[in-house]
Design a protein around this motif. Structure first.
Motif, short mmCIF file in Angstrom:
data_model
loop_
_atom_site.label_atom_id
_atom_site.label_comp_id
_atom_site.label_asym_id
_atom_site.label_seq_id
_atom_site.Cartn_x
_atom_site.Cartn_y
_atom_site.Cartn_z
N ALA A 1 0.82 -1.21 0.00
CA ALA A 1 0.00 0.00 0.00
C ALA A 1 0.86 1.26 0.00
N GLU A 2 1.91 1.27 0.82
CA GLU A 2 2.80 2.44 0.85
C GLU A 2 3.49 2.62 -0.49
N MET A 3 3.87 1.52 -1.11
CA MET A 3 4.50 1.60 -2.43
C MET A 3 3.53 2.17 -3.46
N LEU A 4 2.26 1.74 -3.40
CA LEU A 4 1.26 2.22 -4.36
C LEU A 4 1.02 3.72 -4.25
N LEU B 1 -4.65 -1.33 1.93
CA LEU B 1 -4.80 -1.26 0.47
C LEU B 1 -5.90 -0.28 0.08
N ALA B 2 -6.96 -0.24 0.86
CA ALA B 2 -8.05 0.70 0.59
C ALA B 2 -7.55 2.14 0.68
N VAL C 1 -7.15 5.45 -2.52
CA VAL C 1 -7.57 6.86 -2.51
C VAL C 1 -6.49 7.74 -3.11
N GLU C 2 -5.23 7.38 -2.89
CA GLU C 2 -4.11 8.21 -3.35
C GLU C 2 -3.55 7.81 -4.70
N ASN D 1 -11.58 6.53 -5.46
CA ASN D 1 -10.68 6.10 -6.53
C ASN D 1 -11.32 6.28 -7.91
N LYS D 2 -10.51 6.67 -8.88
CA LYS D 2 -11.03 6.90 -10.23
C LYS D 2 -10.44 5.94 -11.26
#
Length: 503
Positions: A173-176, A200-201, A205-206, A235-236
């Protein structure tokens, strides 16, 4: 240069068959098990030991050559372990060719991830990296993610069955949050729980570039689905969400559908199969299906929505005009529910793939479906395996095939058709059918008489379009098989059309 003990273990993995490794020196290096001498003047380096070392180097060099020579390289299951990965990483470091590399199932642990340090940061050629089936664990995933934060090339990362849990998910998640190149992430069959789903959620968002997330076979549950739903609201970018086998239940489905309804992107694929939800959950699925303008593929396989749930989905499909593929298999749907689905197909020309297998619809259910598909719908693939339709149901299918012009693939496995059902279908095969190309009749207790009927139908129809016929796991003797083989040869001689028949 690896030391002797490491080299021997690596050689044993690559060159020695598994069954040959159990002996009086099992799991021992030469020095531990056989007390071989490496002193000057010994015959080892000029004999067996030198041969082993030479062959191991040649094998690893061959692997390295593949990495330098081909766009797509599959090195899965070669058992070279961490040591081999360190040897091969140099080739990836100077990679100017390989775009897809699979290192799956090679016994690579978290230690091996260090081999990528300094290699992946600067590699922009590699687009797909598959590390599935290696016991990397959370620490290994953390190391990999630290490296991938600055990678601008990899678009697809596969970490299925890698023993990663919530801590590993948190690192991903931090990597994403910082990586803008990754498009597809596969984390199937791991140990990610509610906490990992929450991490992960938050990343969703980011992150504005991720397209596909695979979380099948984890432990998200209702709480994980609820967390993911909140992430989806902001999220888009997401296009595919795979959540098969997470036991999210009715509560989780309700939360997930609420989040997806607020999702600002264009989700095209949703897999929520095997998630222990009922008709209550299907109500929320139906609500989302009515609203979505982008969904193309929906899987609710192996839940327990029953007839009421099928009616909920059918009602939604009457309003939906985007879904082309839908899987409702294994949901305890009977004739009543199938009748509702059939009614929805009357005015729907968008759905081309329909899976209804493993539902006890019986002859009445298949009758309702067949009556509609005679002249309505646009179904190209119809799967009705394990539906208890029997010989009577085969009559309805056979009658439908005389008129239907769209069905190309028909799966009728394990329906107890026997000779009577096979003969009914054979009569339809004699009639010109411009669509049907694949017919699966496996596991149907068909004997030689049924095979003879089908063989005669193939011979009689000069315009037969069937190219694949499966009769495996029936009760055919050599006589029935010979009749079918003869029919196949006859068709080829008369029209040069090839029919693949499987016994």
């Amino acid at each position: 240069m690896p030391n002797l003990t490491v080299l021997w273990k690596l050689v044993e993995k690559i060159l020695v068959p598994k069954r040959q490794r159990t002996s009086s020196v099992e799991n021992k290096t030469p020095a531990e098990g056989m007390k071989w001498s490496f002193a000057a003047g010994s015959n080892l380096l000029t004999g067996f030991g030198a041969k082993i070392e030479r062959e191991s180097k040649l094998k690893l060099n061959d692997f390295a050559k593949e990495l330098r020579s081909f766009r797509s390289v599959d090195l899965s299951g070669r058992n070279f372990g961490d040591e081999g990965l360190f040897f091969l990483s140099e080739s990836l470091g100077y990679n100017q060719t390989a775009e897809e590399v699979s290192l799956a199932a090679n016994g690579i642990t978290g230690t091996g991830m260090k081999a990528f340090d300094g290699v992946l940061q600067s590699n922009i050629m590699l687009k797909t990296l598959n590390l599935s089936g290696n016991p990397i664990g959370d620490e290994g995933v953390k190391c990999l993610c630290d490296i991938l934060v600055n990678n601008n090339g990899i678009q697809k990362l596969q970490l299925n069955s890698t023993d990663l849990g919530d801590e590993g998910a948190k690192a991903i998640a931090e990597m994403l949050k910082n990586n803008s190149s990754l498009r597809a992430l596969e984390l199937n069959n791991n140990m990610i729980d509610y906490s990992g789903f929450t991490s992960l959620a938050g990343a969703l968002v980011e992150n504005n570039t991720i397209r596909n997330i695979h979380l099948n076979g984890n432990y998200g549950g209702a709480l994980g689905a609820n967390a993911l739903a909140k992430g989806l609201e902001g999220n888009k970018s997401l296009r595919e969400l795979h959540l098969h086998g997470n036991s999210i239940g009715d509560e989780g489905v309700a939360a997930l559908m609420s989040g997806l309804s607020l999702h600002k992107g264009k989700l095209t694929l949703l897999d929520i199969g095997n998630n222990s939800f009922s008709a209550k959950g299907s109500f929320h699925v139906g609500g989302y299906v009515k609203k979505t303008k982008s969904l193309l593929w929906l899987n609710v396989y192996m839940n327990d929505i029953g007839d009421e749930g099928a009616e909920n989905i059918a009602d939604a499909l009457k309003q939906n005009r985007t879904i082309t593929t839908i899987d409702l298999g294994g949901n305890n749907i009977h004739a009543k529910g199938v009748t509702a689905i059939a009614e929805a197909l009357k005015d729907n020309s968008v759905i081309t793939f329909l899976e209804l297998g493993y539902n006890p619809m019986g002859p009445d259910g298949v009758k309702a479906l067949s009556e509609v598909l005679k002249f309505h719908g646009n179904i190209e693939t119809l799967k009705l395996g394990w539906c208890q339709i029997g010989a009577k149901g085969a009559e309805f299918i056979a009658d439908m095939l005389k008129y239907n012009t769209t069905i190309r693939v028909l799966d009728l496995r394990a329906n107890g058709l026997r000779n009577e059902g096979a003969s009914c279908l054979a009569r339809s095969l004699k009639v010109v059918n411009e669509a049907l190309s694949s017919l699966d009749l496996g596991f149907n207790e068909i004997r030689d008489d049924g095979a003879f009927a089908i063989a005669q139908a193939l011979k009689a129809n000069e315009d037969v379009t069937v190219t694949s016929l499966n009769l495996a796991s029936n009760f055919l003797t050599k006589f029935g098989q010979s009749a079918l083989t003869d029919a196949r040869d006859h068709v080829y001689e008369m029209s040069e059309k090839e029919i693949n028949i499987f016994f």
